[in-house]
Motif scaffolding. Structure first.
Motif, PDB file in Angstrom:
ATOM      1  N   LEU A 425       0.766  -1.068  -0.028  1.00  0.00           N
ATOM      2  CA  LEU A 425       0.050  -0.188   0.504  1.00  0.00           C
ATOM      3  C   LEU A 425       1.189   1.453   0.186  1.00  0.00           C
ATOM      4  CD1 LEU A 425      -2.689  -0.829   2.532  1.00  0.00           C
ATOM      5  CD2 LEU A 425      -2.617  -1.410  -0.202  1.00  0.00           C
ATOM      6  N   PRO A 426       2.153   1.471   0.575  1.00  0.00           N
ATOM      7  CA  PRO A 426       2.323   2.851   0.365  1.00  0.00           C
ATOM      8  C   PRO A 426       3.067   2.961  -0.505  1.00  0.00           C
ATOM      9  CG  PRO A 426       2.870   0.690   2.950  1.00  0.00           C
ATOM     10  CD  PRO A 426       2.230   0.377   1.663  1.00  0.00           C
ATOM     11  N   TRP A 427       3.835   2.086  -1.563  1.00  0.00           N
ATOM     12  CA  TRP A 427       4.502   2.029  -2.624  1.00  0.00           C
ATOM     13  C   TRP A 427       3.119   2.502  -3.483  1.00  0.00           C
ATOM     14  CZ3 TRP A 427       3.432  -1.319  -7.526  1.00  0.00           C
ATOM     15  CH2 TRP A 427       4.594  -1.183  -8.214  1.00  0.00           C
ATOM     16  N   PHE A 428       1.718   2.009  -3.792  1.00  0.00           N
ATOM     17  CA  PHE A 428       0.691   2.493  -4.529  1.00  0.00           C
ATOM     18  C   PHE A 428       0.800   4.036  -4.088  1.00  0.00           C
ATOM     19  CE2 PHE A 428      -0.373  -1.409  -5.318  1.00  0.00           C
ATOM     20  CZ  PHE A 428      -0.250  -2.072  -6.561  1.00  0.00           C
ATOM     21  N   GLU A 429       0.386   4.166  -2.679  1.00  0.00           N
ATOM     22  CA  GLU A 429       0.162   5.785  -1.805  1.00  0.00           C
ATOM     23  C   GLU A 429       1.225   6.896  -2.591  1.00  0.00           C
ATOM     24  OE1 GLU A 429      -2.201   4.867   1.998  1.00  0.00           O
ATOM     25  OE2 GLU A 429      -0.035   4.949   2.261  1.00  0.00           O
ATOM     26  N   SER A 430       2.671   6.232  -2.615  1.00  0.00           N
ATOM     27  CA  SER A 430       3.565   7.358  -3.094  1.00  0.00           C
ATOM     28  C   SER A 430       3.624   7.359  -4.514  1.00  0.00           C
ATOM     29  CB  SER A 430       5.524   6.371  -2.786  1.00  0.00           C
ATOM     30  OG  SER A 430       5.899   6.264  -1.638  1.00  0.00           O
ATOM     31  N   TYR A 431       2.848   6.538  -4.873  1.00  0.00           N
ATOM     32  CA  TYR A 431       2.297   6.844  -6.857  1.00  0.00           C
ATOM     33  C   TYR A 431       1.841   7.987  -7.174  1.00  0.00           C
ATOM     34  CZ  TYR A 431      -0.064   6.260 -11.458  1.00  0.00           C
ATOM     35  OH  TYR A 431      -0.506   6.318 -12.161  1.00  0.00           O
ATOM     36  N   VAL A 432       0.632   8.073  -5.832  1.00  0.00           N
ATOM     37  CA  VAL A 432      -0.505   8.845  -6.060  1.00  0.00           C
ATOM     38  C   VAL A 432       0.265  10.236  -5.573  1.00  0.00           C
ATOM     39  CG1 VAL A 432      -2.564   9.611  -5.013  1.00  0.00           C
ATOM     40  CG2 VAL A 432      -2.278   7.040  -5.608  1.00  0.00           C
ATOM     41  N   ASN A 433       0.680  10.500  -3.938  1.00  0.00           N
ATOM     42  CA  ASN A 433       1.280  11.188  -3.734  1.00  0.00           C
ATOM     43  C   ASN A 433       2.146  11.951  -5.044  1.00  0.00           C
ATOM     44  OD1 ASN A 433       0.676  11.106  -2.193  1.00  0.00           O
ATOM     45  ND2 ASN A 433       1.267  10.304  -0.622  1.00  0.00           N
ATOM     46  N   ALA A 434       3.323  11.547  -5.949  1.00  0.00           N
ATOM     47  CA  ALA A 434       3.831  12.062  -6.760  1.00  0.00           C
ATOM     48  C   ALA A 434       3.150  11.914  -8.291  1.00  0.00           C
ATOM     49  CB  ALA A 434       5.271  10.652  -7.452  1.00  0.00           C
ATOM     50  N   GLY A 435       1.681  12.341  -8.499  1.00  0.00           N
ATOM     51  CA  GLY A 435       1.033  12.606  -9.397  1.00  0.00           C
ATOM     52  C   GLY A 435       0.179  11.968 -10.138  1.00  0.00           C
ATOM     53  N   GLY A 436       0.015  10.509  -9.722  1.00  0.00           N
ATOM     54  CA  GLY A 436      -0.873   9.899 -10.763  1.00  0.00           C
ATOM     55  C   GLY A 436      -1.729   9.692 -10.014  1.00  0.00           C
ATOM     56  N   ILE A 437      -2.477   8.775 -11.353  1.00  0.00           N
ATOM     57  CA  ILE A 437      -3.831   8.175 -10.334  1.00  0.00           C
ATOM     58  C   ILE A 437      -3.903   7.035 -10.333  1.00  0.00           C
ATOM     59  CG2 ILE A 437      -6.630   8.826 -11.079  1.00  0.00           C
ATOM     60  CD1 ILE A 437      -5.560  10.348 -12.889  1.00  0.00           C
ATOM     61  N   LEU A 438      -4.598   6.372  -9.240  1.00  0.00           N
ATOM     62  CA  LEU A 438      -4.760   5.263  -8.867  1.00  0.00           C
ATOM     63  C   LEU A 438      -6.121   4.753  -8.989  1.00  0.00           C
ATOM     64  CD1 LEU A 438      -3.899   1.857  -7.767  1.00  0.00           C
ATOM     65  CD2 LEU A 438      -4.443   3.209  -5.298  1.00  0.00           C
ATOM     66  N   GLN A 439      -6.840   4.309  -9.872  1.00  0.00           N
ATOM     67  CA  GLN A 439      -8.108   3.566 -10.210  1.00  0.00           C
ATOM     68  C   GLN A 439      -8.198   2.301  -9.267  1.00  0.00           C
ATOM     69  OE1 GLN A 439     -10.071   4.291 -14.050  1.00  0.00           O
ATOM     70  NE2 GLN A 439     -10.762   2.716 -13.953  1.00  0.00           N
ATOM     71  N   PHE A 440      -8.927   2.436  -8.274  1.00  0.00           N
ATOM     72  CA  PHE A 440      -8.781   0.838  -8.050  1.00  0.00           C
ATOM     73  C   PHE A 440     -10.226   0.529  -7.810  1.00  0.00           C
ATOM     74  CE2 PHE A 440      -8.486   3.340  -4.248  1.00  0.00           C
ATOM     75  CZ  PHE A 440      -8.764   3.007  -3.472  1.00  0.00           C
ATOM     76  N   SER A 441     -11.071  -1.005  -7.902  1.00  0.00           N
ATOM     77  CA  SER A 441     -11.893  -1.538  -7.627  1.00  0.00           C
ATOM     78  C   SER A 441     -11.732  -2.358  -6.706  1.00  0.00           C
ATOM     79  CB  SER A 441     -12.760  -2.521  -8.679  1.00  0.00           C
ATOM     80  OG  SER A 441     -13.642  -3.120  -7.867  1.00  0.00           O
ATOM     81  N   VAL A 442     -12.422  -2.270  -4.805  1.00  0.00           N
ATOM     82  CA  VAL A 442     -12.638  -2.900  -4.033  1.00  0.00           C
ATOM     83  C   VAL A 442     -13.444  -4.092  -4.387  1.00  0.00           C
ATOM     84  CG1 VAL A 442     -12.143  -0.992  -2.426  1.00  0.00           C
ATOM     85  CG2 VAL A 442     -14.242  -1.092  -2.827  1.00  0.00           C
ATOM     86  N   GLY A 443     -14.179  -3.898  -5.578  1.00  0.00           N
ATOM     87  CA  GLY A 443     -15.519  -5.904  -5.647  1.00  0.00           C
ATOM     88  C   GLY A 443     -14.778  -6.302  -5.476  1.00  0.00           C
ATOM     89  N   SER A 444     -14.473  -7.321  -4.615  1.00  0.00           N
ATOM     90  CA  SER A 444     -13.614  -8.717  -4.218  1.00  0.00           C
ATOM     91  C   SER A 444     -14.763 -10.202  -4.149  1.00  0.00           C
ATOM     92  CB  SER A 444     -12.989  -8.233  -2.980  1.00  0.00           C
ATOM     93  OG  SER A 444     -13.481  -8.171  -1.835  1.00  0.00           O
ATOM     94  N   ASN A 445     -14.127 -11.343  -3.690  1.00  0.00           N
ATOM     95  CA  ASN A 445     -15.048 -11.668  -3.032  1.00  0.00           C
ATOM     96  C   ASN A 445     -16.224 -12.299  -4.313  1.00  0.00           C
ATOM     97  OD1 ASN A 445     -15.101  -9.524  -0.826  1.00  0.00           O
ATOM     98  ND2 ASN A 445     -15.009 -11.714   0.037  1.00  0.00           N
ATOM     99  N   GLY A 446     -15.496 -12.230  -5.797  1.00  0.00           N
ATOM    100  CA  GLY A 446     -15.970 -12.805  -6.619  1.00  0.00           C
ATOM    101  C   GLY A 446     -15.597 -14.226  -7.400  1.00  0.00           C
ATOM    102  N   TRP A 447     -15.986 -14.122  -8.749  1.00  0.00           N
ATOM    103  CA  TRP A 447     -15.660 -15.685  -8.990  1.00  0.00           C
ATOM    104  C   TRP A 447     -14.518 -16.221  -8.669  1.00  0.00           C
ATOM    105  CZ3 TRP A 447     -18.348 -15.236 -14.638  1.00  0.00           C
ATOM    106  CH2 TRP A 447     -19.807 -14.882 -14.526  1.00  0.00           C
ATOM    107  N   ASN A 448     -13.463 -15.667  -8.509  1.00  0.00           N
ATOM    108  CA  ASN A 448     -11.594 -15.955  -8.784  1.00  0.00           C
ATOM    109  C   ASN A 448     -11.545 -15.686  -7.228  1.00  0.00           C
ATOM    110  OD1 ASN A 448     -10.776 -15.375 -11.354  1.00  0.00           O
ATOM    111  ND2 ASN A 448     -11.380 -13.665 -11.552  1.00  0.00           N
ATOM    112  N   GLY A 449     -12.232 -15.358  -6.260  1.00  0.00           N
ATOM    113  CA  GLY A 449     -11.746 -16.352  -4.771  1.00  0.00           C
ATOM    114  C   GLY A 449     -11.160 -15.020  -3.997  1.00  0.00           C
TER     115      GLY A 449
END
Length: 712
Positions: A425-449
């Motif tokens: 998570l800190p790795w992704f947060e550093s990417y965002v703080n530097a100017g990136g966009i993190l588009q993430f879905s929290v829709g888990s518990n699906g077909w892939n388990g």
């Protein structure tokens, strides 16, 4: 948006021709039905533009003229309980909610329908999504007609000569199913578009379980006179439903286009004549800072006006040039206003939004499996020509993310992927703080388990599912760019969300929520952004339910339809008339066009005192809170001094200041006058061509003093 249709900016008055002449067909002869001054015995308009007026005291607006057809009309033979008949030819074409009909159906339960018949007995409020639709309801209740119940019949007849023919349906001497009555009421449909409901006698029947009004073919619009209310329908009552003589609308509103620097974009708009008379509209652009010009539909000729027949529409083109030197995400918000040449008080202003944007130029998609066995994200990226790289869980925490505009984490991943995601998570947060966009879905518990628990950026979630989704912020770019998203398309499949957010960053903007909580959110961190959602939008796009996944993928840092704080105050100018020591109310509307909620300070500048009231007229207010993308109404009550004389007037500025941005302020003018009665009478004799009414209401201690509109 400022839709200035008849009565829309006021609660009880009209803003067009001061005296209206309607006709009533009496046994085939055209006679004046009423000379109609402005009064409070009115309702509407609905979204289409229909209004109603009646003959109730103290100021009847129409005249009751019963037309008896039980000896001249045709006995329809429609009798019994919950029985309908038709189609019955009217003998002319009748326009109803923009559609044309030459015949109709009616039933024993006091209902006229177009297109098909129904015996429905379960009356509803208007409008209603439930069937039936496309109806006129003079007295929709559980009624009965004829042998076994009463001596009643339903008659119909066409009277008059073109273009002033009239179709009449009379329910004669009928009762409720329980025997209350007898009742005799009728509907009169004028070839010119007006609809009348008249009640000769209602006997012992009541309106406590009846619906009176009209509704369109989709059940989305209608105008209700009464619903299950005692005492609203009685002997010798007359109600007229009608559309205004002059009315105009412009669509789409808003029109939104996106382009690159030094390009010219063409907004295609449609101007519709919603009135009952032909009209020509003056066209103007205002509020723009970028070069904007109005052309004919082909984009060939510059135009300043447009003639449109009644019930028709015509297209125009607004060309907007994006200049060089503007910043990414900058936009120009202009207004295209169409104003009636027959009545300058009738106009419609549509927003024309032009935004400088660019698609993401380099995207990475991180996944171990296609969510729900669908490659929806890859298809969208390919569709829009956006280059992308794919990585798996083994690359998380290792690959250099700095070259990428956006990182996309889809829904429905296996547990090994979510373990790697949560461990970095800190790795992704550093990417965002530097100017990136993190588009993430929290829709888990699906077909892939896999099950996702921990989130970046200050987010937390619960895993409950829902298929009831509401768009909270319809002006946000997730909701509008490039597709307009509706609640219904997000509800159209089972478990459309897998979870909801229980914790959010302090600057988060909630775009949509399910029945449990927020499910689509945008937030800012450092120089970048998070696009977080629990919608399983890959399934929605892949199955053809919704295009919201396109909107989220195409959204970029700095892409904003509206600024952080922006507003519009309407109407810009109103006239009001009152007497000494009286009050005149003006209703104003604040539209919050920013992406943030805001509170607005209310003040005024003028000689006569102004008090601000909430729209329900229950308390004094000095501020008004309006959510982003929404509107808020308030009353500005101007008090005329007791010593004011005929001819005295005051021009007040109603001032609204944003608390979110002290540099943002809007004002509107309210002109209040104590009129000269003699001058008004002179105007009456010449057709009142110089008078226009825009006041909301006036209340004085003396009930004999005129209360609204032009004095009389």
């Amino acid at each position: 948006m400022n839709k200035e249709k008849n009565g829309e900016l006021s609660r009880v008055c009209f803003r067009k021709t001061r005296v209206l002449f309607f006709t009533l067909m009496l046994m085939g002869t055209v006679i004046p039905a009423a000379v109609i001054p402005v009064s409070a015995d009115t309702g509407g308009p609905d979204s289409f533009g229909y209004n109603w007026m009646d003959n109730q005291v103290p100021t009847p607006l129409v005249t009751y003229n019963w037309i008896e057809i039980n000896s001249t009309g045709v006995d329809s033979g429609v009798a019994g309980d919950d029985v309908f008949g038709g189609p019955f030819p009217m003998g002319f074409t009748f326009d109803f909610y923009g559609n044309s009909y030459t015949d109709l159906y009616f039933n024993t339960n006091g209902l006229i329908t177009f297109g098909s018949g129904t015996g429905s007995t379960g009356n509803t409020a208007i409008p209603s999504a439930s069937l039936p639709d496309n109806f006129i309801a003079p007295f929709w209740d559980d009624l009965a007609v004829g042998p076994g119940y009463n001596s009643g019949s339903i008659y119909y007849e066409t009277q008059g000569i073109s273009p002033n023919r009239q179709f009449i349906v009379e329910w004669c001497n009928i009762t409720t199913l329980g025997g209350a009555g007898p009742m005799s009421f009728e509907v009169l449909l004028n070839e010119t578009g007006e609809m009348w409901a008249q009640y000769n006698t209602v006997g012992s029947a009541t309106s406590g379980s009846a619906t009176v009004g009209i509704e369109n073919s989709g059940g989305s619009d209608g105008l209700q006179y009464s619903f299950n209310t005692l005492g609203t329908i009685f002997d010798n009552l007359a109600i007229m439903f009608y559309s205004p003589q002059y009315a105009v609308s412009v669509a789409p509103d808003p029109s939104i286009l996106y382009g690159d620097l030094l390009t010219t974009l063409s907004h295609n708009l449609t101007v519709a004549n919603d009135g009952s008379a032909n009209d020509t509209y003056d066209l103007a652009i205002s509020g723009n800072s970028w070069t904007s010009e109005i052309y004919d539909a082909t984009g060939t000729f510059l135009i300043t006006s447009l003639s449109v027949p009644t019930g028709a529409s015509d297209d125009i083109m607004v060309k907007v040039s994006i200049p060089g030197g503007v910043n990414y995400g900058d936009f120009d918000l202009a207004q295209l206003t169409a104003t009636s040449q027959n009545d300058s008080g009738i106009s419609y202003s549509a927003f024309v939004n032009t935004t400088y944007f660019a698609f993401p130029t380099n995207v990475t998609l991180m996944k171990d499996a296609d969510p729900w066995n669908l490659d929806s994200i890859q298809q969208i990226l390919t569709l829009y020509g956006i280059p992308y790289d794919e990585y798996t869980s083994t690359d998380i925490g290792v690959v250099d993310l700095s070259p990428y505009d956006k990182v996309i984490i889809p829904s429905d991943q296996p547990q090994v992927f979510y373990d790697a995601f949560e461990a970095n998570l800190p790795w992704f947060e550093s990417y965002v703080n530097a100017g990136g966009i993190l588009q993430f879905s929290v829709g888990s518990n699906g077909w892939n388990g896999g099950s996702l628990t921990n989130l970046p950026g200050g987010y937390s979630k619960s895993s409950s599912t829902s298929n009831s989704v509401t768009i909270d912020l319809p002006t946000h770019h997730f909701s509008t760019i490039p597709n307009t998203i509706t609640d219904s398309e997000l509800d159209s499949w089972s478990s459309s969300t897998h979870g909801y957010f229980t914790g959010l960053p302090t600057n988060a903007v909630v775009v949509a929520s399910d029945s449990n909580g927020p499910c689509l959110v945008e937030s800012v961190s450092g120089l970048g952004r998070y696009f977080a959602y629990s919608l399983i939008s890959e399934w929605g796009w892949g199955q053809g339910y919704s295009t919201i996944l396109e909107n989220i993928i195409l959204s970029m840092y700095g892409w904003a339809v509206f600024p952080d704080f922006a507003m519009n105050l309407t109407p810009e100018f109103q006239n009001g008339y009152g007497s000494a020591a009286g009050d005149v109310d003006f209703v104003l509307t604040i539209t919050n066009m920013g992406i943030n909620n805001d509170t607005y300070d209310l003040s005024y500048s003028g000689v006569w005192p102004v008090t601000f009231r909430d729209i329900g007229d229950t308390m004094d207010i000095t501020t008004l809170f309006v959510e982003s993308g929404m509107t808020g109404d308030f009353i500005a009550r101007l008090s005329i001094p007791g010593g004011a004389s005929p001819g005295d007037m005051d021009l007040s500025d109603i001032i609204v200041d944003s608390q979110g941005d002290v540099n943002i302020t809007e004002s509107a003018q309210a002109s209040t006058q104590v009129p000269h009665l003699a001058g008004w009478l002179d105007g009456f004799e010449t057709g009142l061509t110089g008078w226009r009414t825009e006041v909301v209401t006036q209340s004085t201690p003396n009930p004999t003093v005129w209360e609204t509109g032009d004095p009389f």
